[in-house]
Design a protein around this motif. Structure first.
Motif, mmCIF file in Angstrom:
data_model
loop_
_atom_site.group_PDB
_atom_site.id
_atom_site.type_symbol
_atom_site.label_atom_id
_atom_site.label_comp_id
_atom_site.label_asym_id
_atom_site.label_seq_id
_atom_site.Cartn_x
_atom_site.Cartn_y
_atom_site.Cartn_z
ATOM 1 N N GLN A 157 21.581 -3.475 -8.418
ATOM 2 C CA GLN A 157 21.711 -2.332 -7.512
ATOM 3 C C GLN A 157 22.486 -2.661 -6.235
ATOM 4 O OE1 GLN A 157 17.689 -0.717 -7.237
ATOM 5 N NE2 GLN A 157 18.060 0.487 -9.072
ATOM 6 N N ARG B 97 19.197 -5.015 -1.557
ATOM 7 C CA ARG B 97 20.390 -4.149 -1.504
ATOM 8 C C ARG B 97 20.511 -3.465 -0.146
ATOM 9 N NH1 ARG B 97 18.858 1.365 -4.723
ATOM 10 N NH2 ARG B 97 16.627 1.030 -4.836
ATOM 11 N N PHE B 98 19.364 -3.180 0.520
ATOM 12 C CA PHE B 98 19.445 -2.562 1.842
ATOM 13 C C PHE B 98 19.517 -3.618 2.942
ATOM 14 C CE2 PHE B 98 16.938 0.694 -0.614
ATOM 15 C CZ PHE B 98 18.009 1.553 -0.793
ATOM 16 N N ALA C 181 5.848 -12.128 2.605
ATOM 17 C CA ALA C 181 4.689 -11.761 3.427
ATOM 18 C C ALA C 181 4.144 -10.423 2.968
ATOM 19 C CB ALA C 181 5.110 -11.689 4.889
ATOM 20 N N ASP C 182 2.976 -10.103 3.512
ATOM 21 C CA ASP C 182 2.266 -8.886 3.124
ATOM 22 C C ASP C 182 2.365 -7.855 4.252
ATOM 23 O OD1 ASP C 182 0.509 -7.018 2.157
ATOM 24 O OD2 ASP C 182 -1.249 -8.336 2.175
ATOM 25 N N GLY D 173 12.740 -6.147 -1.902
ATOM 26 C CA GLY D 173 13.233 -6.307 -3.270
ATOM 27 C C GLY D 173 14.369 -7.318 -3.299
ATOM 28 N N HIS E 264 3.800 1.915 -3.729
ATOM 29 C CA HIS E 264 3.427 0.779 -4.568
ATOM 30 C C HIS E 264 2.442 -0.162 -3.875
ATOM 31 C CE1 HIS E 264 6.214 2.161 -7.493
ATOM 32 N NE2 HIS E 264 7.286 1.937 -6.758
ATOM 33 N N THR E 265 1.842 0.307 -2.787
ATOM 34 C CA THR E 265 0.842 -0.521 -2.106
ATOM 35 C C THR E 265 -0.548 0.080 -2.377
ATOM 36 O OG1 THR E 265 0.995 0.774 -0.079
ATOM 37 C CG2 THR E 265 2.459 -1.131 -0.264
ATOM 38 N N TYR F 174 0.361 -5.745 5.078
ATOM 39 C CA TYR F 174 -0.923 -5.571 5.767
ATOM 40 C C TYR F 174 -1.225 -6.714 6.730
ATOM 41 C CZ TYR F 174 -1.631 -2.052 2.183
ATOM 42 O OH TYR F 174 -1.483 -0.962 1.364
ATOM 43 N N ALA G 77 10.481 -11.553 -5.207
ATOM 44 C CA ALA G 77 11.776 -10.883 -4.986
ATOM 45 C C ALA G 77 12.512 -11.525 -3.810
ATOM 46 C CB ALA G 77 11.552 -9.397 -4.707
ATOM 47 N N ASP H 278 10.706 -0.494 -13.847
ATOM 48 C CA ASP H 278 10.168 -0.217 -12.504
ATOM 49 C C ASP H 278 9.217 0.985 -12.517
ATOM 50 O OD1 ASP H 278 10.585 1.311 -9.744
ATOM 51 O OD2 ASP H 278 11.006 -0.808 -9.364
ATOM 52 N N PHE I 62 11.223 -8.797 4.557
ATOM 53 C CA PHE I 62 10.147 -9.474 3.827
ATOM 54 C C PHE I 62 9.726 -8.688 2.595
ATOM 55 C CE2 PHE I 62 6.228 -7.081 4.655
ATOM 56 C CZ PHE I 62 6.608 -6.269 5.713
ATOM 57 N N TYR J 271 6.393 -8.905 -0.583
ATOM 58 C CA TYR J 271 5.150 -9.562 -1.010
ATOM 59 C C TYR J 271 5.395 -10.451 -2.228
ATOM 60 C CZ TYR J 271 0.003 -9.480 -1.541
ATOM 61 O OH TYR J 271 -1.333 -9.792 -1.595
ATOM 62 N N SER J 272 6.445 -10.151 -2.981
ATOM 63 C CA SER J 272 6.649 -10.814 -4.273
ATOM 64 C C SER J 272 7.748 -11.867 -4.196
ATOM 65 C CB SER J 272 7.052 -9.772 -5.320
ATOM 66 O OG SER J 272 8.371 -9.353 -5.085
ATOM 67 N N GLY K 1 9.376 -4.782 2.315
ATOM 68 C CA GLY K 1 9.508 -4.598 0.865
ATOM 69 C C GLY K 1 10.972 -4.599 0.455
ATOM 70 N N ALA L 103 1.998 -7.817 -6.841
ATOM 71 C CA ALA L 103 3.411 -7.427 -6.905
ATOM 72 C C ALA L 103 4.222 -8.312 -7.866
ATOM 73 C CB ALA L 103 4.014 -7.460 -5.503
HETATM 74 C C1 LIG Z 1 10.453 -0.495 -5.807
HETATM 75 S S1 LIG Z 1 10.616 -1.984 -4.946
HETATM 76 C C2 LIG Z 1 11.779 -1.508 -3.658
HETATM 77 C C3 LIG Z 1 12.610 -2.671 -3.176
HETATM 78 C C4 LIG Z 1 13.725 -2.301 -2.195
HETATM 79 N N1 LIG Z 1 13.203 -1.719 -0.993
HETATM 80 C C5 LIG Z 1 14.705 -1.371 -2.870
HETATM 81 O O1 LIG Z 1 14.595 -0.157 -2.700
HETATM 82 O O2 LIG Z 1 15.562 -1.893 -3.589
HETATM 83 C C6 LIG Z 1 9.098 -2.106 -4.016
HETATM 84 C C7 LIG Z 1 8.939 -3.433 -3.313
HETATM 85 O O3 LIG Z 1 7.785 -3.385 -2.469
HETATM 86 C C8 LIG Z 1 7.199 -4.653 -2.474
HETATM 87 N N2 LIG Z 1 5.799 -4.586 -2.002
HETATM 88 C C9 LIG Z 1 4.745 -4.022 -2.621
HETATM 89 N N3 LIG Z 1 3.622 -4.234 -1.893
HETATM 90 C C10 LIG Z 1 3.980 -4.924 -0.787
HETATM 91 C C11 LIG Z 1 3.263 -5.452 0.328
HETATM 92 N N4 LIG Z 1 1.930 -5.329 0.438
HETATM 93 N N5 LIG Z 1 3.953 -6.116 1.272
HETATM 94 C C12 LIG Z 1 5.305 -6.266 1.167
HETATM 95 N N6 LIG Z 1 6.020 -5.805 0.126
HETATM 96 C C13 LIG Z 1 5.376 -5.144 -0.847
HETATM 97 C C14 LIG Z 1 7.323 -5.094 -3.919
HETATM 98 O O4 LIG Z 1 7.164 -6.476 -4.088
HETATM 99 C C15 LIG Z 1 8.709 -4.579 -4.283
HETATM 100 O O5 LIG Z 1 9.713 -5.547 -4.154
#
Ligand SMILES: C[S@@+](CC[C@H](N)C(=O)[O-])C[C@H]1O[C@@H](n2cnc3c(N)ncnc32)[C@H](O)[C@@H]1O
Length: 352
Positions: A74, A112-113, A151-152, A109, A174-175, A154, A132, A286, A127, A129-130, A107, A60
């Motif tokens: 955003q 914003r939410f 955190a992840d 990011g 995106h997973t 999974y 972010a 993105d 939380f 994964y990145s 996830g 990520a």
């Molecule tokens: C397109 S962004 C959306 C961020 C936010 N939810 C938004 O809509 O503004 C997708 C997010 O999912 C996270 N992500 C991807 N795989 C993940 C995982 N295994 N665990 C947690 N987050 C993950 C990415 O790091 C990224 O920040």
């Protein structure tokens, strides 16, 4: 993190409660320190106020890059268009006041939410994964009812079946395995709790005729900073044409996206040109950078909900593709599979 939020965390490997070693504190928050399982060997650092349960170099990384470049883009107070709040309200349809409840955001990011969820008064655990999480910490770390961790999905560092509400917007596709990610989220909801998730929709015609399908295999392998530079140049180069294409309505918008410029004029006509261009840099990047991009058919998405034995399932077309909502049945109504899962880990929701 705030020391008083320690009770929300568990060792992601053993599920046991964690202990906290503080190295530096700032404004009642732990800046540097360590979380550890007192009965095991696992240790997790706290860096820049954020507990880290994963390695920094993961798939990520492009998201970490984009959200730290576009920390505010955003967020409604910055964009002035209130699109995030509108989307959060329309897609969750949750009450505006949720004091006493626990919300999990997967996830997050740049958060914003997270802001929208925090304003309900609930305790929000958010939380990603990145990296972010650092952007989100800058935007929401000051809120007393928010805990942000890296955190992840999974292997979440929280007690199973402990959240009243779970939401995950813009993430599952995106997973590497969206269905398994969805199941992990369901596991984190209390009986009687609610889930809201979305996912890109699989549409073969759209897939076949979208330039991104052909260019993504290359762009998703480029270093994020290089790709981002190219994206900015490309958007700037195309911008006069993109503005002209707006006169063609839907058709013009479709052409813009196929030219690989994410133009949001139709969604937010009130935004000024600089703001639209900023969103175009962010969303074009993105679109081209994520390692995984796995849209799903609406029937498949519905099946995931049904297979988990969820109740009040509501699947519809939403902002991002498909949006799903459901409730985890109360304990007496859980099906056999869910009961077996729940019995494996003691349900100690009372601690929450
Ligand atoms: C397109 S962004 C959306 C961020 C936010 N939810 C938004 O809509 O503004 C997708 C997010 O999912 C996270 N992500 C991807 N795989 C993940 C995982 N295994 N665990 C947690 N987050 C993950 C990415 O790091 C990224 O920040």
């Amino acid at each position: 993190m705030r020391p008083e939020h320690l009770y929300l965390l568990r060792c992601p490997r053993t599920g046991r409660p964690l202990a906290l070693d503080i190295v530096t504190m700032e404004n009642d928050r732990v800046r540097e320190g360590k979380l550890y399982d007192p009965k095991g060997k696992q240790e997790y650092p706290i860096l820049n106020f954020v507990p880290r349960f994963v390695k920094p170099d993961n798939y990520a990384a492009s998201f970490g890059f984009e959200w730290n470049v576009h920390i505010q883009t955003q967020h409604d107070h910055y964009s002035g268009v209130f699109l995030s709040r509108q989307r959060f309200e329309q897609e969750t349809r949750w009450p505006q006041k949720l004091h006493g409840e626990f919300i999990l955001e997967a996830g997050c990011g740049a958060g914003r939410f997270t802001s929208c969820a925090a304003e309900t008064g609930a305790t929000v655990v958010s939380f990603d994964y990145s990296a972010a999480v650092e952007a989100n910490y800058r935007m929401n770390g000051h809120r007393e009812n928010v805990l942000i961790v890296q955190a992840d999905i999974y292997q979440m560092p929280f007690q199973r079946a402990s959240f009243d509400r779970v939401f995950c917007l813009g993430v599952l596709q995106h997973t590497p395995n969206p269905e398994a990610a969805f199941r992990a989220l369901v596991d984190s909801i209390k009986p009687g709790g609610a889930i809201v998730t979305d996912i890109y929709i699989k549409d073969w015609v759209h897939w076949l005729f979208h330039t991104k399908t052909y260019i993504r295999p290359i762009t998703c392998q480029l270093p994020p900073s290089l790709l981002y530079r190219w994206v900015r140049r490309w958007v700037n180069f195309c911008w006069p044409l993109i503005r002209c294409l707006r006169r063609l309505g839907h058709v013009g918008q479709a052409i813009s996206w196929r030219l690989l410029v994410a133009d949001f004029y139709r969604l937010m006509p009130q935004a000024n040109d600089a703001m639209l261009r900023e969103w175009a840099y962010l969303d074009t990047f993105d679109m081209l950078s994520p390692r995984y991009d796995k849209p799903q058919a609406i029937q498949t998405f519905r099946r995931w909900y049904e297979q988990e034995g969820l109740a009040e399932i509501d699947i519809r077309i939403g902002y991002n593709g498909i949006i799903g909502k459901a409730v985890r049945p109360q304990r007496g109504q859980l099906n056999t599979d869910m009961l077996q899962k729940d019995e494996k880990t003691e349900l100690t929701c009372a601690e929450f």
